[in-house]
Design an enzyme around this catalytic site. Structure first.
Site, PDB file in Angstrom:
ATOM      1  N   LEU A  85      76.404  21.329  22.286  1.00  8.44           N
ATOM      2  CA  LEU A  85      75.464  21.766  23.310  1.00  8.44           C
ATOM      3  C   LEU A  85      75.770  21.161  24.675  1.00  8.44           C
ATOM      4  O   LEU A  85      75.484  21.751  25.705  1.00  8.44           O
ATOM      5  CB  LEU A  85      74.032  21.389  22.911  1.00  8.44           C
ATOM      6  CG  LEU A  85      73.471  22.055  21.652  1.00  8.44           C
ATOM      7  CD1 LEU A  85      72.097  21.495  21.324  1.00  8.44           C
ATOM      8  CD2 LEU A  85      73.398  23.563  21.835  1.00  8.44           C
ATOM      9  N   GLY A  86      76.301  19.961  24.689  1.00  9.74           N
ATOM     10  CA  GLY A  86      76.580  19.289  25.950  1.00  9.74           C
ATOM     11  C   GLY A  86      77.130  17.895  25.712  1.00  9.74           C
ATOM     12  O   GLY A  86      77.187  17.412  24.577  1.00  9.74           O
ATOM     13  N   LYS A  91      72.189  14.024  18.795  1.00 12.00           N
ATOM     14  CA  LYS A  91      72.913  13.267  19.816  1.00 12.00           C
ATOM     15  C   LYS A  91      73.751  12.207  19.121  1.00 12.00           C
ATOM     16  O   LYS A  91      73.227  11.250  18.553  1.00 12.00           O
ATOM     17  CB  LYS A  91      71.933  12.614  20.794  1.00 12.00           C
ATOM     18  CG  LYS A  91      72.608  11.829  21.917  1.00 12.00           C
ATOM     19  CD  LYS A  91      71.551  11.255  22.847  1.00 12.00           C
ATOM     20  CE  LYS A  91      72.169  10.466  23.990  1.00 12.00           C
ATOM     21  NZ  LYS A  91      71.142   9.899  24.878  1.00 12.00           N
ATOM     22  N   GLY A 101      77.327  10.679  29.368  1.00 10.72           N
ATOM     23  CA  GLY A 101      78.120   9.474  29.475  1.00 10.72           C
ATOM     24  C   GLY A 101      78.186   8.654  28.203  1.00 10.72           C
ATOM     25  O   GLY A 101      79.070   7.826  28.035  1.00 10.72           O
ATOM     26  N   PHE A 102      77.233   8.881  27.284  1.00  9.23           N
ATOM     27  CA  PHE A 102      77.176   8.045  26.093  1.00  9.23           C
ATOM     28  C   PHE A 102      77.290   8.824  24.792  1.00  9.23           C
ATOM     29  O   PHE A 102      77.042   8.283  23.728  1.00  9.23           O
ATOM     30  CB  PHE A 102      75.878   7.227  26.089  1.00  9.23           C
ATOM     31  CG  PHE A 102      75.839   6.228  27.201  1.00  9.23           C
ATOM     32  CD1 PHE A 102      76.535   5.048  27.117  1.00  9.23           C
ATOM     33  CD2 PHE A 102      75.117   6.496  28.350  1.00  9.23           C
ATOM     34  CE1 PHE A 102      76.513   4.134  28.151  1.00  9.23           C
ATOM     35  CE2 PHE A 102      75.088   5.582  29.392  1.00  9.23           C
ATOM     36  CZ  PHE A 102      75.788   4.403  29.296  1.00  9.23           C
ATOM     37  N   GLY A 103      77.662  10.073  24.848  1.00 10.35           N
ATOM     38  CA  GLY A 103      77.841  10.808  23.615  1.00 10.35           C
ATOM     39  C   GLY A 103      77.711  12.305  23.787  1.00 10.35           C
ATOM     40  O   GLY A 103      77.507  12.818  24.887  1.00 10.35           O
ATOM     41  N   VAL A 142      76.028  16.059  22.295  1.00  9.20           N
ATOM     42  CA  VAL A 142      74.861  16.636  21.630  1.00  9.20           C
ATOM     43  C   VAL A 142      75.281  17.922  20.929  1.00  9.20           C
ATOM     44  O   VAL A 142      75.949  18.777  21.519  1.00  9.20           O
ATOM     45  CB  VAL A 142      73.730  16.936  22.634  1.00  9.20           C
ATOM     46  CG1 VAL A 142      72.526  17.540  21.913  1.00  9.20           C
ATOM     47  CG2 VAL A 142      73.325  15.668  23.374  1.00  9.20           C
ATOM     48  N   ASP A 159      67.085   8.071  35.308  1.00  8.10           N
ATOM     49  CA  ASP A 159      68.175   9.057  35.291  1.00  8.10           C
ATOM     50  C   ASP A 159      67.620  10.482  35.244  1.00  8.10           C
ATOM     51  O   ASP A 159      68.099  11.323  34.494  1.00  8.10           O
ATOM     52  CB  ASP A 159      69.098   8.810  34.097  1.00  8.10           C
ATOM     53  CG  ASP A 159      70.475   9.456  34.279  1.00  8.10           C
ATOM     54  OD1 ASP A 159      70.827   9.757  35.437  1.00  8.10           O
ATOM     55  OD2 ASP A 159      71.175   9.655  33.273  1.00  8.10           O
TER      56      ASP A 159
END
Length: 422
Positions: free
Chosen positions: A109-110, A131, A113-115, A117, A228
């Site tokens: 899906l996308g 995620k 910066g940290f993983g 999804v 964020d």
């Protein structure tokens, strides 16, 4: 005598046979009883031992989970309150592997910066978003702990819902509700899709985000600074209702705390307030700044950073400020929106957006004031002052560092010279 003797011998023999039978039966019963006792003696200690081992294993697993997802205040946020132990469903790694078709590219899906999804479907048919934290991310574990710790305590219609998590060796995953229309940026900044966002929907999205942020700042059990907030972290359900997501960077404030300072600036270029990007100071007002940027992006359909390429002198904030002062604020509205919009609503949203991105944090409104201004046509609204970071890039500045960073990724460090403040 002969008859008596035969009769006596017969009775004696019968008694002897009966005695043998009774004695044999008694011996058999005794043997069975002994066997039963021996079997019982062996069985129950074994069952008890297995129960003890199982209980110990379960307790160790629970201890491991609590160690992973419940942790004390970190160095950056010393005033953070201790949170109760979590009651969160655990998903088996193999279950999530099957649900996402082995984390296939087609289910992606996308990526942040940290993983990454992924979309998944459980055996019972429920759709989920998984995620999967990056194994190579230095902050991955901390982000995981922080996100689980925060979002499991939050309940609001404009916040994404966490369904559970998975912990197996170095694999750490979060399982969310799946939202059909994915992230706002995927529609808002796509010319082929942006026309599906008419003005009533855009206004509804703005108001929904405002309510979700108000809940985080004022109405939730904890005062939470998101840090964020951006278009890619706003997810849309099938009715286009917005839900704030990704709490990996969020921080908890105590009731009487107003701001905090950090040596590690995290966030996304184009959405960070001046005081946060330059001095590491964050507060509810830094979230308000990000919200203001988001409002102007929703109105115009343009990215704050991307606007540099269309205008070498002003970014989106500077351009909106210029149009407002010249009385041309309605020209900011996205060209993909038809004429069925309320001019007063658009102008009110532009004014709210500019009030939120003012350079000085103390000049920006709180989210409670923002919600009031958005929901009332008669609410008193001050005139905005000049926004922060409203100038474009220096023509002599080379395309390095931040200009090559994809704005949909969260960055972990900021160099002040990358940002041009007024």
């Amino acid at each position: 005598m002969s008859a008596d003797t035969e009769s006596g011998d017969g009775s004696h023999n019968t008694a002897k046979v009966v005695g043998i039978i009774v004695g044999g039966a008694a011996l058999i019963l005794l043997a069975l009883a002994i066997c039963f006792l021996l079997w019982k003696k062996r069985k129950f200690p074994c069952m008890l031992e297995r129960e003890t081992v199982h209980r110990g294993s379960l307790e160790r697993s629970q201890d491991l989970l609590m160690t992973e997802v419940v942790f004390s205040s970190n160095r950056e946020q010393s005033s953070e309150r201790k949170i109760d132990d979590l009651e969160l469903p655990l998903f088996d790694f193999n279950t999530l592997t099957m649900a996402t078709k082995n984390f296939s590219e087609e289910n992606k899906l996308g990526q942040g910066g940290f993983g990454v999804v992924y979309k998944g479907r459980l055996m019972e048919g429920q759709e989920i978003a998984v995620k999967r934290l990056s194994k190579n991310s230095g902050q991955g574990v901390e982000e995981f702990k922080n996100e689980v710790k925060l979002i499991v305590k939050l309940q609001h219609r404009n916040l994404v819902r966490l369904l559970g998590c998975s912990i197996q060796m170095d694999e750490k995953m979060l399982v969310y509700e799946y939202l059909e229309n994915r992230s706002l940026d995927g529609i808002l900044f796509d010319k082929a899709k942006s026309s599906s966002l008419d003005w009533p929907r855009r206004f509804s999205i703005i108001c929904g985000i405002a309510r979700g942020l108000l809940y985080l700042h004022h109405d939730s059990r904890f005062k939470i600074i998101h840090r964020d907030l951006k278009a890619s972290n706003i997810l849309l359900d099938k009715e286009m209702n917005p839900k704030i997501s990704d709490f990996g960077m969020a921080r908890i404030f105590s009731t009487n705390q107003t701001e905090a300072n950090t040596m590690r600036v995290v966030g996304t270029y184009g959405y960070m307030s001046p005081e946060y990007a330059m001095d590491g100071i964050f507060s509810v007002k830094s979230d308000v700044f990000s919200f203001g940027v988001l409002v102007l992006e929703i109105i115009t359909g343009k990215k704050n950073r991307g606007f540099y390429y269309a205008n070498a002198e002003l970014n989106l904030l500077g351009h909106a400020w210029k149009q407002w002062n010249e009385g041309n604020a309605l020209e900011l509205i996205d060209s993909s929106i038809d004429n069925s919009y309320s001019s007063s609503e658009v102008l009110r949203c532009v004014q709210v957006g500019l009030l939120c991105v003012q350079e000085r944090a103390e000049d920006r409104p709180t989210m409670s004031s923002v919600v009031l201004m958005l929901s009332s046509e008669t609410a008193s609204m001050p005139q905005p002052k000049n926004p922060g970071f409203c100038l474009g890039r220096n023509p002599m500045e080379t395309d390095s560092s931040s200009s090559k960073q994809d704005e949909t990724f969260t960055v972990n460090q900021v160099t002040v010279t990358m940002l041009n403040a007024r």
